[in-house]
Design a protein around this motif. Sequence first.
Motif, PDB file in Angstrom:
ATOM      1  N   LYS B 110      57.052  54.405  21.437  1.00 22.17           N
ATOM      2  CA  LYS B 110      55.964  54.845  22.338  1.00 22.17           C
ATOM      3  C   LYS B 110      55.780  56.355  22.224  1.00 22.17           C
ATOM      4  O   LYS B 110      54.656  56.857  22.268  1.00 22.17           O
ATOM      5  CB  LYS B 110      56.265  54.475  23.781  1.00 22.17           C
ATOM      6  CG  LYS B 110      56.108  52.998  24.059  1.00 22.17           C
ATOM      7  CD  LYS B 110      56.285  52.690  25.533  1.00 22.17           C
ATOM      8  CE  LYS B 110      56.401  51.188  25.725  1.00 22.17           C
ATOM      9  NZ  LYS B 110      56.690  50.828  27.117  1.00 22.17           N
ATOM     10  N   ALA B 113      53.761  57.023  19.295  1.00 18.16           N
ATOM     11  CA  ALA B 113      52.379  56.574  19.500  1.00 18.16           C
ATOM     12  C   ALA B 113      51.599  57.573  20.346  1.00 18.16           C
ATOM     13  O   ALA B 113      50.468  57.952  20.009  1.00 18.16           O
ATOM     14  CB  ALA B 113      52.370  55.197  20.154  1.00 18.16           C
ATOM     15  N   TYR B 114      52.199  58.016  21.467  1.00 21.24           N
ATOM     16  CA  TYR B 114      51.486  58.949  22.345  1.00 21.24           C
ATOM     17  C   TYR B 114      51.305  60.303  21.684  1.00 21.24           C
ATOM     18  O   TYR B 114      50.286  60.975  21.885  1.00 21.24           O
ATOM     19  CB  TYR B 114      52.202  59.086  23.693  1.00 21.24           C
ATOM     20  CG  TYR B 114      51.895  57.942  24.635  1.00 21.24           C
ATOM     21  CD1 TYR B 114      52.739  56.835  24.729  1.00 21.24           C
ATOM     22  CD2 TYR B 114      50.742  57.955  25.411  1.00 21.24           C
ATOM     23  CE1 TYR B 114      52.441  55.785  25.566  1.00 21.24           C
ATOM     24  CE2 TYR B 114      50.442  56.904  26.255  1.00 21.24           C
ATOM     25  CZ  TYR B 114      51.283  55.821  26.331  1.00 21.24           C
ATOM     26  OH  TYR B 114      50.984  54.775  27.166  1.00 21.24           O
ATOM     27  N   LEU B 117      48.413  59.887  19.543  1.00 22.15           N
ATOM     28  CA  LEU B 117      47.182  59.860  20.346  1.00 22.15           C
ATOM     29  C   LEU B 117      46.710  61.276  20.646  1.00 22.15           C
ATOM     30  O   LEU B 117      45.540  61.613  20.465  1.00 22.15           O
ATOM     31  CB  LEU B 117      47.452  59.104  21.651  1.00 22.15           C
ATOM     32  CG  LEU B 117      46.318  59.092  22.671  1.00 22.15           C
ATOM     33  CD1 LEU B 117      45.132  58.299  22.163  1.00 22.15           C
ATOM     34  CD2 LEU B 117      46.792  58.506  24.008  1.00 22.15           C
ATOM     35  N   VAL B 121      43.299  62.939  19.046  1.00 23.15           N
ATOM     36  CA  VAL B 121      42.124  63.075  19.917  1.00 23.15           C
ATOM     37  C   VAL B 121      41.929  64.522  20.377  1.00 23.15           C
ATOM     38  O   VAL B 121      40.883  65.119  20.162  1.00 23.15           O
ATOM     39  CB  VAL B 121      42.239  62.128  21.137  1.00 23.15           C
ATOM     40  CG1 VAL B 121      41.088  62.349  22.088  1.00 23.15           C
ATOM     41  CG2 VAL B 121      42.258  60.676  20.668  1.00 23.15           C
ATOM     42  N   ARG B 190      39.356  58.871  27.751  1.00 21.17           N
ATOM     43  CA  ARG B 190      40.192  57.699  27.482  1.00 21.17           C
ATOM     44  C   ARG B 190      41.635  58.129  27.237  1.00 21.17           C
ATOM     45  O   ARG B 190      42.583  57.505  27.720  1.00 21.17           O
ATOM     46  CB  ARG B 190      39.649  57.005  26.232  1.00 21.17           C
ATOM     47  CG  ARG B 190      39.749  55.524  26.262  1.00 21.17           C
ATOM     48  CD  ARG B 190      38.883  54.901  25.202  1.00 21.17           C
ATOM     49  NE  ARG B 190      39.510  53.677  24.781  1.00 21.17           N
ATOM     50  CZ  ARG B 190      39.671  53.280  23.524  1.00 21.17           C
ATOM     51  NH1 ARG B 190      39.246  54.028  22.547  1.00 21.17           N
ATOM     52  NH2 ARG B 190      40.267  52.140  23.242  1.00 21.17           N
ATOM     53  N   ALA B 194      45.028  57.240  29.494  1.00 22.78           N
ATOM     54  CA  ALA B 194      46.267  56.664  28.951  1.00 22.78           C
ATOM     55  C   ALA B 194      47.461  57.548  29.319  1.00 22.78           C
ATOM     56  O   ALA B 194      48.525  57.042  29.706  1.00 22.78           O
ATOM     57  CB  ALA B 194      46.163  56.509  27.440  1.00 22.78           C
ATOM     58  N   GLU B 197      48.345  57.217  33.025  1.00 22.64           N
ATOM     59  CA  GLU B 197      49.019  55.950  33.273  1.00 22.64           C
ATOM     60  C   GLU B 197      50.471  56.044  32.827  1.00 22.64           C
ATOM     61  O   GLU B 197      51.383  55.590  33.518  1.00 22.64           O
ATOM     62  CB  GLU B 197      48.280  54.840  32.514  1.00 22.64           C
ATOM     63  CG  GLU B 197      48.843  53.459  32.696  1.00 22.64           C
ATOM     64  CD  GLU B 197      48.887  53.004  34.130  1.00 22.64           C
ATOM     65  OE1 GLU B 197      47.889  53.200  34.853  1.00 22.64           O
ATOM     66  OE2 GLU B 197      49.945  52.473  34.549  1.00 22.64           O
ATOM     67  N   LYS B 198      50.703  56.666  31.679  1.00 19.52           N
ATOM     68  CA  LYS B 198      52.068  56.802  31.151  1.00 19.52           C
ATOM     69  C   LYS B 198      52.908  57.719  32.031  1.00 19.52           C
ATOM     70  O   LYS B 198      54.063  57.435  32.312  1.00 19.52           O
ATOM     71  CB  LYS B 198      52.018  57.352  29.718  1.00 19.52           C
ATOM     72  CG  LYS B 198      53.373  57.475  29.042  1.00 19.52           C
ATOM     73  CD  LYS B 198      53.982  56.133  28.761  1.00 19.52           C
ATOM     74  CE  LYS B 198      55.433  56.294  28.357  1.00 19.52           C
ATOM     75  NZ  LYS B 198      56.272  55.223  28.842  1.00 19.52           N
TER      76      LYS B 198
END
Lengths: 317, 262
Positions: B110, B113-114, B117, B121, B190, B194, B197-198
Amino acid sequence: MSSKVKRYEVKVWPNRWEMLSIDPECMALLTYTCITHIPIRIKECLPWQSRSGVTPEVETDEVMYSGFDQLVRFFCGEGFNADGHLTAEQEADKIAFLSYFEQQLKPAITYTLWADNQNYNEVTRPAYAKMCGFPRNFWHPGQMREKAIQFVMQGKSRNLHGKDYQTVMLDFKRPIYMKAKSCMNVVEQKLTKNEFFFGDKPSSLDALIYGYLAVLVNAPLKSFELKHHLNSCENLKKFCERMNKLTAESKNIINGSISSTTPSSSSVKKSEACMKKETMITLGIGVSAMVLYGILFGIFTSRKSLLAQKLGTVSKK
Amino acid sequence: MSYVDGSHLLQLSASEPWSPNATIFIPLESSQILPYENSACLSVQAFLHMCGLKFKIEQMANAEYISPSRKLPSLHCGKFIISETTPIIDFVNVKGYRLDKHLSEDDQAKLKAYTALVNNVLNPAQKYIAWAHEDTSRQITCKRYGSVYPWPLSFILPLRKRSEMLEHLKAIGWGKDEKSLTKIEEEVKRCCTALTEKLGDQKYFFGDSPTELDAIVFGHLYTILTTTLPDNRLAAAVQKHPNLVKFCRNVDKEYFRKTAST
């Protein structure tokens, strides 16, 4: 019966190598439609034949949607949501992992297909050239290759620092392949406990992963470092087989719908007619150029010309 | 001095201890540095503070040319010089200073992944706004970039850099034809959703101990929140998430103001 159900017309690159579409992003979208059982009609076309110039594309009455992300959101809005079973935390993880796979897998798959000389010359270029038709087969695959290399090198291709092209590409290959392998290991580890990435049901993330990996599994690649790594991951292989079975079952349904509804067969004929038109135009331009050359340089009228004598068109001056 | 490029050189650097004279080279903060460069520099500084490593900061007008890959920041440690955030973090990890030791395998995935991200972005979004957005590029970016050179270089070099950056953005799919400010704002929203939320109510993204994700997110969000641009929609998007703003304030207080006062 099928005429009462609204079918979405999805424009994608044509199929090749037993996949629904040769392009990874189109493949990912078609996998998503298989997962969510969206009633679609596949229209095989080339990007310049679509409205936005990008495939995959779906055109509704009002708007055009293109690209995997945008189309998944569109289909979610239409009620075909593969991610409905995800918790809020999993939804956030999904957004992160979508970026992760785009950053790690996409460059490696692009490199394998387009930048690797052996694969490009023996596999990718012939396949795409056949799809592009005459005369685009001469230059379009080369253009696509240039764009793919720009993507892999992130716009640095002009700055070679005095090294030759091959060395520069190999310098990029090592870290790109390492990242892709570590990415595949992450998925492999996730799949030890679950059938799909987020449990027992497939999601849009599974569709994207399969879209990228399907090329590695099905394409007859000549240099297969990544394919070897994929084959060494047992869970990943089983995942690909599972997704392949899912898409094959839906492929029969889709193929069935293509043969029964006349609009789609006429659209296939339309794209062939388009290619024939391009061929005729090119031949026409070639022949007119030759005739004009003949007229200007007196090949049809000069006394010295054998052709003019044979045709009887020698000028009487 | 060798340039740490491939992984084989990275292994060579493992045997050398962290140099107390380690220096980070950055452009002039008040007049030259650009927002996306500031994000990267802050991320690296936050990471080194979180690892408890001592380092110096040197502001140089030619920091871009000191860096081997012409990307910022660059770190000079012992016999090695490394540039860009990810290679610097790898370099520090190889020396034995890791922030992700307490994470499970799942969490480590994770984390990657983050991080991807944020890099996929927020980084291109800031570059787009700096160079592809006409107003920002004309009023701020080109002036700042050319401020350290005499005329006519102050006119020519920003134009050259702009065309280079536009080509780079086009190659990664963030060109003016593919993206607009509205689309970018949507993607940043977006991304922030995310991240919110994390993070949730936690102090850091993975519990009570910071990781490299916290450093990278801090670098980007702090820069977005504290930079005033002709178009401030990114800052407005981030401000809608109070836990992210609180996170930035905490990290700043914990690792920057504390270190400044000691």
